[in-house]
Design a protein around this motif. Structure first.
Motif, PDB file in Angstrom:
ATOM      1  N   ARG A 176       0.892  -1.167   0.000  1.00  0.00           N
ATOM      2  CA  ARG A 176       0.000   0.000   0.000  1.00  0.00           C
ATOM      3  C   ARG A 176       0.930   1.217   0.000  1.00  0.00           C
ATOM      4  O   ARG A 176       1.786   1.356   0.875  1.00  0.00           O
ATOM      5  CB  ARG A 176      -0.848  -0.050   1.269  1.00  0.00           C
ATOM      6  N   ARG A 177       0.837   2.054  -1.039  1.00  0.00           N
ATOM      7  CA  ARG A 177       1.702   3.237  -1.126  1.00  0.00           C
ATOM      8  C   ARG A 177       0.800   4.456  -1.252  1.00  0.00           C
ATOM      9  O   ARG A 177       0.116   4.608  -2.260  1.00  0.00           O
ATOM     10  CB  ARG A 177       2.638   3.136  -2.330  1.00  0.00           C
ATOM     11  N   GLY A 178       0.787   5.307  -0.220  1.00  0.00           N
ATOM     12  CA  GLY A 178      -0.150   6.426  -0.187  1.00  0.00           C
ATOM     13  C   GLY A 178      -1.545   5.843  -0.197  1.00  0.00           C
ATOM     14  O   GLY A 178      -1.868   4.939   0.579  1.00  0.00           O
ATOM     15  N   ASP A 179      -2.387   6.294  -1.158  1.00  0.00           N
ATOM     16  CA  ASP A 179      -3.723   5.680  -1.208  1.00  0.00           C
ATOM     17  C   ASP A 179      -3.840   4.680  -2.362  1.00  0.00           C
ATOM     18  O   ASP A 179      -4.917   4.394  -2.843  1.00  0.00           O
ATOM     19  CB  ASP A 179      -4.803   6.773  -1.284  1.00  0.00           C
ATOM     20  N   GLU A 180      -2.694   4.165  -2.808  1.00  0.00           N
ATOM     21  CA  GLU A 180      -2.730   3.193  -3.920  1.00  0.00           C
ATOM     22  C   GLU A 180      -2.372   1.789  -3.458  1.00  0.00           C
ATOM     23  O   GLU A 180      -1.461   1.614  -2.651  1.00  0.00           O
ATOM     24  CB  GLU A 180      -1.729   3.609  -5.007  1.00  0.00           C
ATOM     25  N   ASN A 181      -3.077   0.819  -4.058  1.00  0.00           N
ATOM     26  CA  ASN A 181      -2.718  -0.583  -3.840  1.00  0.00           C
ATOM     27  C   ASN A 181      -1.797  -1.007  -4.973  1.00  0.00           C
ATOM     28  O   ASN A 181      -2.154  -0.870  -6.146  1.00  0.00           O
ATOM     29  CB  ASN A 181      -3.970  -1.468  -3.911  1.00  0.00           C
ATOM     30  N   TRP A 182      -0.649  -1.525  -4.630  1.00  0.00           N
ATOM     31  CA  TRP A 182       0.312  -1.966  -5.646  1.00  0.00           C
ATOM     32  C   TRP A 182       0.399  -3.481  -5.637  1.00  0.00           C
ATOM     33  O   TRP A 182       0.506  -4.107  -4.584  1.00  0.00           O
ATOM     34  CB  TRP A 182       1.705  -1.377  -5.384  1.00  0.00           C
ATOM     35  N   LEU A 183       0.369  -4.025  -6.873  1.00  0.00           N
ATOM     36  CA  LEU A 183       0.500  -5.471  -7.041  1.00  0.00           C
ATOM     37  C   LEU A 183       1.713  -5.709  -7.937  1.00  0.00           C
ATOM     38  O   LEU A 183       1.801  -5.121  -9.024  1.00  0.00           O
ATOM     39  CB  LEU A 183      -0.768  -6.001  -7.724  1.00  0.00           C
TER      40      LEU A 183
END
Ligand SMILES: Cc1ncc(COP(=O)(O)O)c(C=O)c1O
Length: 377
Positions: free
Chosen positions: A283-290
């Motif tokens: 989770r980076r800031g308000d983004e979900n990273w895959l």
């Protein structure tokens, strides 16, 4: 992964699932469904009168893919000595090969001529001079600029000339001892707008008549590639596009004009499914990273030009919007900024359909990640 995803053919899906279950091959790899390639080939060129189909090898130059294409009697469109060597290995004769790259390397031109290839595109005086020297007497066709609106992968900027210049080039080619035989264009790859072809055929006819007024009787019109495939949305089907093209061809050109078609994506795109692995989540800031093990550099290069893929995981997790990234350290290695995917676990398989075209052919070993293997099923 028990239900067949909307964007994938059921037979292809069954074969993919079966392969994954039975094989101990380590992902990432690209599965190519042979039957799907054959099916797509059977659809192309069917509705256009007097058409010859040349597979654009750059889309997927895998030798076994080329062998299937060759067995079904298609011709090939190539641009380099590497592509030529693949065809030589499977015994494709020179009269089934054309090259529509308007600017060729010296090395390729020499090897192609030695092999016996005689059909070459061009769009500049300098290329005419080069061909007059290295391919004297070759049959040449001029590349016309045409609208690329509605194409997800436009191809109109790098090559092509307008009608007047094209006419002058045909005259120049004849004066230099070459044999001007036709006109080519490309409406842009992944083109979902049949009007592009209609407009292009209109333009080609104007040029055709201008050439005739100069005493040049052309015989071939090459309508390029561009037929689209399903990625995340449905597209206009090949029969509909070809019916529209054929209608305008019949209105404008006489029956004896030979039509060349150069599909790449439509031949192999639907047949390919990438099999990869989820290697990280954050989770980076308000983004979900895959993070997955196939990225921009080792297979999904077209994602940075706007091609959007579908991602399939077996998870029943909550659906979330993800930024999907490849395995390398480069921050350019992001393949999707808003993919909706049910949350998977790290270590889960991830499947990416519609990956048979312009994936492995673009891949590099950047950062030490191997180019995924292609496996025909
Ligand atoms: C000269 C030429 N012909 C054919 C093709 C194949 O186009 P598509 O894959 O859109 O069918 C391309 C694609 O770049 C091309 O440059």
């Amino acid at each position: 992964m028990e239900i067949v995803p909307e964007m994938v053919d059921k037979n292809t899906w069954d074969k993919v699932i079966n392969y994954i279950a039975m094989s101990d091959e380590q992902p990432p790899y690209l599965l190519m469904d042979k039957e799907m390639i054959r099916e797509k080939i059977s659809q192309i060129g069917r509705t256009i009168r007097n058409a010859k189909v040349f597979y654009a090898v750059k889309a997927n130059p895998d030798i076994e893919v080329c062998r299937i294409v060759a067995e079904l009697g298609l011709g090939f469109e190539i641009a380099s000595e590497g592509e030529l060597r693949i065809l030589a290995q499977i015994g494709v004769s020179a009269d089934r090969i054309i090259t529509s790259n308007p600017i060729k390397t010296f090395r390729f031109l020499e090897e192609a001529v030695r092999y016996g290839v005689t059909y070459f595109a061009f769009d500049s005086n300098a290329e005419v001079d080069k061909m007059a020297r290295y391919a004297p007497g070759a049959s040449v066709y001029v590349r016309l600029t045409v609208p690329n609106e509605g194409s997800e992968w436009p191809l109109s900027k790098k090559f092509g000339v307008e009608i007047e210049e094209a006419a002058a080039l045909l005259v120049y080619a004849r004066d230099k001892g070459l044999n001007p035989v036709g006109i080519t264009f490309h409406v842009g790859s992944q083109c979902n707008n049949p009007y592009n072809w209609q407009h292009a055929v209109d333009k080609a006819k104007e040029l055709w008549d201008m050439a005739e007024a100069e005493g040049i009787k052309l015989k071939m019109l090459d309508i390029g590639g561009g037929y689209p495939i399903k990625y995340t949305k449905n597209v206009v089907d090949i029969a509909t596009i070809e019916t529209k093209i054929d209608k305008v061809l019949r209105q404008k050109f006489s029956d004896d004009v030979q039509i060349f078609i150069e599909p790449g994506r439509a031949v192999v795109g639907d047949a390919g499914v990438f099999v990869g692995t989820v290697i990280g989540k954050a989770r980076r800031g308000d983004e979900n990273w895959l993070y997955i093990d196939v990225g921009v550099f080792n297979g999904l290069m077209e994602s940075i030009g706007g091609i959007k893929y579908t991602y399939i995981v077996g998870s029943r997790g909550e659906e979330k919007t993800w930024t999907v990234a490849g395995p390398s350290c480069d921050s350019f290695d992001v393949i999707d900024k808003e993919a909706t995917i049910a949350e998977p676990e790290v270590g889960n398989r991830i499947l990416i359909p519609s990956a048979g075209a312009y994936t492995i052919s673009y891949a590099s070993e950047f950062n030490g990640f191997s180019i995924p293997k292609t496996i025909l099923i």
